[in-house]
Design a protein around this motif. Structure first.
Motif, PDB file in Angstrom:
ATOM      1  N   ARG A 199       5.109  18.806  13.143  1.00 19.13           N
ATOM      2  CA  ARG A 199       4.388  18.252  12.006  1.00 19.13           C
ATOM      3  C   ARG A 199       4.930  16.863  11.720  1.00 19.13           C
ATOM      4  N   TRP A 200       4.107  16.035  11.106  1.00 20.06           N
ATOM      5  CA  TRP A 200       4.509  14.677  10.767  1.00 20.06           C
ATOM      6  C   TRP A 200       5.340  14.671   9.490  1.00 20.06           C
ATOM      7  N   GLU A 201       6.217  13.657   9.377  1.00 17.62           N
ATOM      8  CA  GLU A 201       6.956  13.409   8.138  1.00 17.62           C
ATOM      9  C   GLU A 201       6.886  11.919   7.847  1.00 17.62           C
ATOM     10  N   ASN A 202       6.513  11.555   6.593  1.00 15.12           N
ATOM     11  CA  ASN A 202       6.388  10.131   6.282  1.00 15.12           C
ATOM     12  C   ASN A 202       7.722   9.532   5.864  1.00 15.12           C
ATOM     13  N   THR A 203       7.714   8.257   5.514  1.00 14.30           N
ATOM     14  CA  THR A 203       8.950   7.538   5.197  1.00 14.30           C
ATOM     15  C   THR A 203       9.574   7.982   3.880  1.00 14.30           C
ATOM     16  N   ARG A 204       8.846   8.779   3.081  1.00 19.94           N
ATOM     17  CA  ARG A 204       9.403   9.320   1.838  1.00 19.94           C
ATOM     18  C   ARG A 204       9.874  10.763   2.016  1.00 19.94           C
ATOM     19  N   GLY A 205       9.796  11.282   3.249  1.00 17.27           N
ATOM     20  CA  GLY A 205      10.223  12.649   3.512  1.00 17.27           C
ATOM     21  C   GLY A 205       9.160  13.690   3.242  1.00 17.27           C
ATOM     22  N   GLU A 206       7.936  13.253   2.947  1.00 14.94           N
ATOM     23  CA  GLU A 206       6.840  14.196   2.699  1.00 14.94           C
ATOM     24  C   GLU A 206       6.250  14.650   4.034  1.00 14.94           C
ATOM     25  N   LYS A 207       5.914  15.928   4.125  1.00 13.82           N
ATOM     26  CA  LYS A 207       5.548  16.526   5.390  1.00 13.82           C
ATOM     27  C   LYS A 207       4.070  16.907   5.430  1.00 13.82           C
ATOM     28  N   GLY A 208       3.493  16.830   6.628  1.00 12.53           N
ATOM     29  CA  GLY A 208       2.114  17.217   6.843  1.00 12.53           C
ATOM     30  C   GLY A 208       2.007  18.649   7.325  1.00 12.53           C
ATOM     31  N   PRO A 209       0.804  19.074   7.707  1.00 14.29           N
ATOM     32  CA  PRO A 209       0.608  20.452   8.178  1.00 14.29           C
ATOM     33  C   PRO A 209       1.178  20.659   9.586  1.00 14.29           C
ATOM     34  N   TRP A 210       1.526  21.905   9.877  1.00 14.87           N
ATOM     35  CA  TRP A 210       2.035  22.245  11.201  1.00 14.87           C
ATOM     36  C   TRP A 210       0.913  22.274  12.231  1.00 14.87           C
ATOM     37  N   SER A 211       1.251  21.918  13.438  1.00 13.30           N
ATOM     38  CA  SER A 211       0.331  22.072  14.553  1.00 13.30           C
ATOM     39  C   SER A 211       0.295  23.533  14.973  1.00 13.30           C
ATOM     40  N   ALA A 212      -0.597  23.858  15.884  1.00 15.57           N
ATOM     41  CA  ALA A 212      -0.567  25.181  16.506  1.00 15.57           C
ATOM     42  C   ALA A 212       0.679  25.287  17.378  1.00 15.57           C
ATOM     43  N   THR A 215       0.835  -1.194   0.000  1.00 15.03           N
ATOM     44  CA  THR A 215       0.000   0.000   0.000  1.00 15.03           C
ATOM     45  C   THR A 215       0.871   1.245   0.000  1.00 15.03           C
ATOM     46  N   PRO A 216       0.650   2.191  -0.936  1.00 11.45           N
ATOM     47  CA  PRO A 216       1.461   3.402  -0.982  1.00 11.45           C
ATOM     48  C   PRO A 216       1.353   4.181   0.327  1.00 11.45           C
ATOM     49  N   VAL A 217       2.448   4.821   0.700  1.00  7.09           N
ATOM     50  CA  VAL A 217       2.456   5.628   1.916  1.00  7.09           C
ATOM     51  C   VAL A 217       1.838   6.990   1.604  1.00  7.09           C
ATOM     52  N   PRO A 218       0.801   7.397   2.328  1.00  5.60           N
ATOM     53  CA  PRO A 218       0.161   8.682   2.039  1.00  5.60           C
ATOM     54  C   PRO A 218       0.946   9.856   2.615  1.00  5.60           C
ATOM     55  N   VAL A 219       0.721  11.040   2.045  1.00  5.31           N
ATOM     56  CA  VAL A 219       1.252  12.267   2.629  1.00  5.31           C
ATOM     57  C   VAL A 219       0.484  12.528   3.922  1.00  5.31           C
ATOM     58  N   PRO A 220       1.166  12.839   5.018  1.00  5.95           N
ATOM     59  CA  PRO A 220       0.451  13.073   6.279  1.00  5.95           C
ATOM     60  C   PRO A 220      -0.597  14.173   6.141  1.00  5.95           C
ATOM     61  N   SER A 221      -1.770  13.922   6.666  1.00  5.80           N
ATOM     62  CA  SER A 221      -2.854  14.909   6.585  1.00  5.80           C
ATOM     63  C   SER A 221      -3.306  15.373   7.959  1.00  5.80           C
ATOM     64  N   THR A 222      -2.856  14.682   9.004  1.00  2.41           N
ATOM     65  CA  THR A 222      -3.216  15.074  10.362  1.00  2.41           C
ATOM     66  C   THR A 222      -2.035  15.782  11.016  1.00  2.41           C
ATOM     67  N   ILE A 223      -2.248  16.293  12.209  1.00  6.25           N
ATOM     68  CA  ILE A 223      -1.183  16.979  12.927  1.00  6.25           C
ATOM     69  C   ILE A 223      -0.854  16.242  14.223  1.00  6.25           C
ATOM     70  N   PRO A 224       0.354  16.392  14.715  1.00 10.43           N
ATOM     71  CA  PRO A 224       0.671  15.799  16.020  1.00 10.43           C
ATOM     72  C   PRO A 224      -0.006  16.595  17.140  1.00 10.43           C
ATOM     73  N   SER A 225      -0.617  15.890  18.052  1.00 16.55           N
ATOM     74  CA  SER A 225      -1.107  16.493  19.282  1.00 16.55           C
ATOM     75  C   SER A 225      -0.004  16.324  20.316  1.00 16.55           C
ATOM     76  N   PHE A 226       0.359  17.401  21.022  1.00 12.70           N
ATOM     77  CA  PHE A 226       1.506  17.278  21.926  1.00 12.70           C
ATOM     78  C   PHE A 226       1.333  18.110  23.188  1.00 12.70           C
ATOM     79  N   THR A 227       2.062  17.707  24.209  1.00 13.34           N
ATOM     80  CA  THR A 227       2.150  18.468  25.447  1.00 13.34           C
ATOM     81  C   THR A 227       3.622  18.686  25.762  1.00 13.34           C
ATOM     82  N   ILE A 228       3.895  19.745  26.519  1.00 17.70           N
ATOM     83  CA  ILE A 228       5.263  20.068  26.911  1.00 17.70           C
ATOM     84  C   ILE A 228       5.358  19.937  28.418  1.00 17.70           C
ATOM     85  N   GLY A 229       6.181  19.007  28.865  1.00 19.75           N
ATOM     86  CA  GLY A 229       6.320  18.781  30.296  1.00 19.75           C
ATOM     87  C   GLY A 229       7.758  18.937  30.740  1.00 19.75           C
ATOM     88  N   THR A 230       7.964  18.998  32.037  1.00 22.30           N
ATOM     89  CA  THR A 230       9.303  19.091  32.599  1.00 22.30           C
ATOM     90  C   THR A 230       9.921  17.705  32.665  1.00 22.30           C
TER      91      THR A 230
END
Length: 231
Positions: free
Chosen positions: A211-224, A123-138
């Motif tokens: 932002r996500w990057e797939n195995t072909r180096g293609e990048k998705g949208p930036w998070s806030a 199955t072909p690897v798609p270009v990322p279309s979602t964004i990473p959800s993240f938190t910043i902790g100590t």
């Protein structure tokens, strides 16, 4: 050179990944690590990851050699089996993380490493279309921990075909919503990722987006952009 490549191909014509025989596995690992040593920088593999793999290989070689001694005991065989299990586990993790899906590693390189080449009919690897959800902790003093997963997933899950997350960050005195204002970058294949700071940066506010990057180096949208104070 070509003689070395021919030697490698002869070895991989005899054995499979990962070889079941202890001696064959040792030989496989020697060739794997030798070729890896010429390419690790080009492929962006951290020195610490290569050093850890070499450490497992060295311990397995020591235990394997001891177990070949005619005067060996049960403890020597047990130690060899334990060392092999630890080495093989790290090899498989290393291949999954840095070799099997990296767009920097060619199929010819994978063949020379003795790594299975994925079928082009998959199955072909798609270009990322979602964004990473993240938190910043100590994490610890002068470190922040970036904990991320897919906005549609849970835990540490990444979308199908995604190799890792690109991380932008910057210490700023004023807020920003523009990713171009974040001039420092990093890349992480697993969560969490730790950002390290110097003592004079303690108390500063750092702004981060991913932002996500797939195995072909293609990048998705930036998070806030989110922010936190350096501990």
């Amino acid at each position: 050179g070509e003689p070395e490549k021919a030697h490698i191909r002869r070895i991989y014509g005899r054995i499979k990944m990962i070889p079941s025989g202890d001696g064959e596995f040792l030989e496989w690992g020697d060739v794997f690590c030798a070729y890896l040593g010429t390419k690790a920088d080009e492929w962006g593999i951290p020195e610490a990851a290569v050093a850890a793999l070499e450490g497992f290989r060295t311990e397995y070689r020591r235990a394997y050699t001891a177990a070949q001694n005619p005067n060996r005991g049960k403890a020597d065989v047990f130690a060899k089996n334990e060392a092999r299990a630890a080495y093989e586990t790290d090899v498989r993790r290393f291949i999954q993380e840095y070799i099997a899906f990296s767009h920097l590693v060619s199929d010819d390189d994978r063949i020379l490493l003795g790594v299975t080449v994925r079928s082009a009919s998959r199955t072909p690897v798609p270009v990322p279309s979602t964004i990473p959800s993240f938190t910043i902790g100590t994490a610890v003093l002068q470190h922040l921990s970036i904990i991320f997963h897919d906005e549609n997933g849970a835990g540490e899950a990444k979308p199908f075909g995604v190799h890792g997350a690109e991380i932008l960050w910057e210490i700023r005195e004023t807020p920003t919503e523009n990713q171009e204002d974040l001039t420092h970058s990093a890349f992480s294949t697993r969560s969490p990722y730790k950002l390290a700071f110097t003592g004079d940066q303690r108390g500063s506010r750092v702004y981060v987006c991913l932002r996500w990057e797939n195995t072909r180096g293609e990048k998705g949208p930036w998070s806030a952009i989110s922010s936190a104070v350096v501990p």
